[in-house]
Design a protein around this motif. Structure first.
Motif, PDB file in Angstrom:
ATOM      1  N   ASP A  97       0.859  -1.178   0.000  1.00 23.55           N
ATOM      2  CA  ASP A  97       0.000   0.000   0.000  1.00 23.55           C
ATOM      3  C   ASP A  97       0.893   1.225   0.000  1.00 23.55           C
ATOM      4  O   ASP A  97       1.498   1.574   1.015  1.00 23.55           O
ATOM      5  CB  ASP A  97      -0.911  -0.008   1.228  1.00 23.55           C
ATOM      6  N   LEU A  98       1.019   1.871  -1.164  1.00 21.12           N
ATOM      7  CA  LEU A  98       1.939   2.994  -1.314  1.00 21.12           C
ATOM      8  C   LEU A  98       1.482   4.243  -0.571  1.00 21.12           C
ATOM      9  O   LEU A  98       2.257   5.178  -0.403  1.00 21.12           O
ATOM     10  CB  LEU A  98       2.137   3.303  -2.796  1.00 21.12           C
ATOM     11  N   SER A  99       0.235   4.251  -0.105  1.00 22.54           N
ATOM     12  CA  SER A  99      -0.238   5.414   0.641  1.00 22.54           C
ATOM     13  C   SER A  99       0.182   5.344   2.111  1.00 22.54           C
ATOM     14  O   SER A  99       0.113   6.335   2.826  1.00 22.54           O
ATOM     15  CB  SER A  99      -1.757   5.531   0.531  1.00 22.54           C
ATOM     16  N   GLU A 100       0.615   4.178   2.560  1.00 22.52           N
ATOM     17  CA  GLU A 100       1.066   4.009   3.948  1.00 22.52           C
ATOM     18  C   GLU A 100       2.511   4.474   4.103  1.00 22.52           C
ATOM     19  O   GLU A 100       3.311   4.308   3.188  1.00 22.52           O
ATOM     20  CB  GLU A 100       0.967   2.537   4.366  1.00 22.52           C
ATOM     21  N   PRO A 101       2.854   5.012   5.265  1.00 20.48           N
ATOM     22  CA  PRO A 101       4.251   5.421   5.480  1.00 20.48           C
ATOM     23  C   PRO A 101       5.161   4.206   5.656  1.00 20.48           C
ATOM     24  O   PRO A 101       4.694   3.092   5.891  1.00 20.48           O
ATOM     25  CB  PRO A 101       4.182   6.246   6.770  1.00 20.48           C
TER      26      PRO A 101
END
Length: 181
Positions: A97-101
């Motif tokens: 999930d590229l939106s997660e840090p």
């Protein structure tokens, strides 16, 4: 004939245009890195001190020269592709999930475990340091099986030591187990 005076807005749009162009062609940074690496490899290969007598057609300079030349060719081909409008695709891994840090805790744990194993390899030997490395990596990556993980790590480390040190002839520090194995 009238001359136009450059306004501050013009300078900002020029600087913004340059930044926009660089942002759109950011892959050129990878090209520069590949170019620098290729030049470094070729320089090292061509200045390598080698005994004149060699036994076959392929000497010790061959592989570094081929790798360095390959890096230069890849850098040039990538630069041409980027300048023609080619763009790399964003990572689209199915389980990422590229939106997660970023998970910095795991990164720091793995870094600490790796540095600890590197510090222990000489005094404790590869089997002990390797077992701690494998067990620590499993723990950092989420495994909490304290009944199974240390045993797997010890077997994997000893097997790696025996294969490299005894079968392949690559000397690894044995530590306290030097006389046993």
């Amino acid at each position: 004939m009238t001359t136009r005076t450059e306004l501050p807005e013009d300078r900002e749009s020029t600087a913004g245009g340059r930044r926009s162009w660089l942002r759109e062609h950011s892959e050129l940074g990878v090209c520069a890195l590949l170019l620098a690496l290729g030049v470094l490899v070729l320089t090292d290969a061509l200045t390598m001190n080698v005994d004149i007598t060699q036994r076959g057609p392929v000497g010790p300079k061959t592989v570094p020269i081929v790798v360095g030349a390959g890096l230069l060719v890849i850098a040039a081909l990538l630069a041409v592709d980027v300048l023609r409008g080619g763009r790399g695709e964003a990572e689209g891994g199915e389980d990422v999930d590229l939106s997660e840090p970023a998970d910095w805790r795991t990164v720091l744990l793995l870094s600490g475990i790796f540095l600890g194993a590197a510090a222990l390899i000489e005094p404790a030997g590869f089997p002990v340091a390797g077992a701690l490395l494998f067990w620590g990596a499993a723990f950092a990556l989420g495994s909490r099986r304290v009944d199974r993980d240390p045993l797997i790590a010890a077997v994997l480390s000893l097997l790696t030591y025996v294969v490299f040190d005894k079968l392949l002839g690559v000397p690894l520090p044995g530590g306290p187990l030097m006389g046993v194995l």
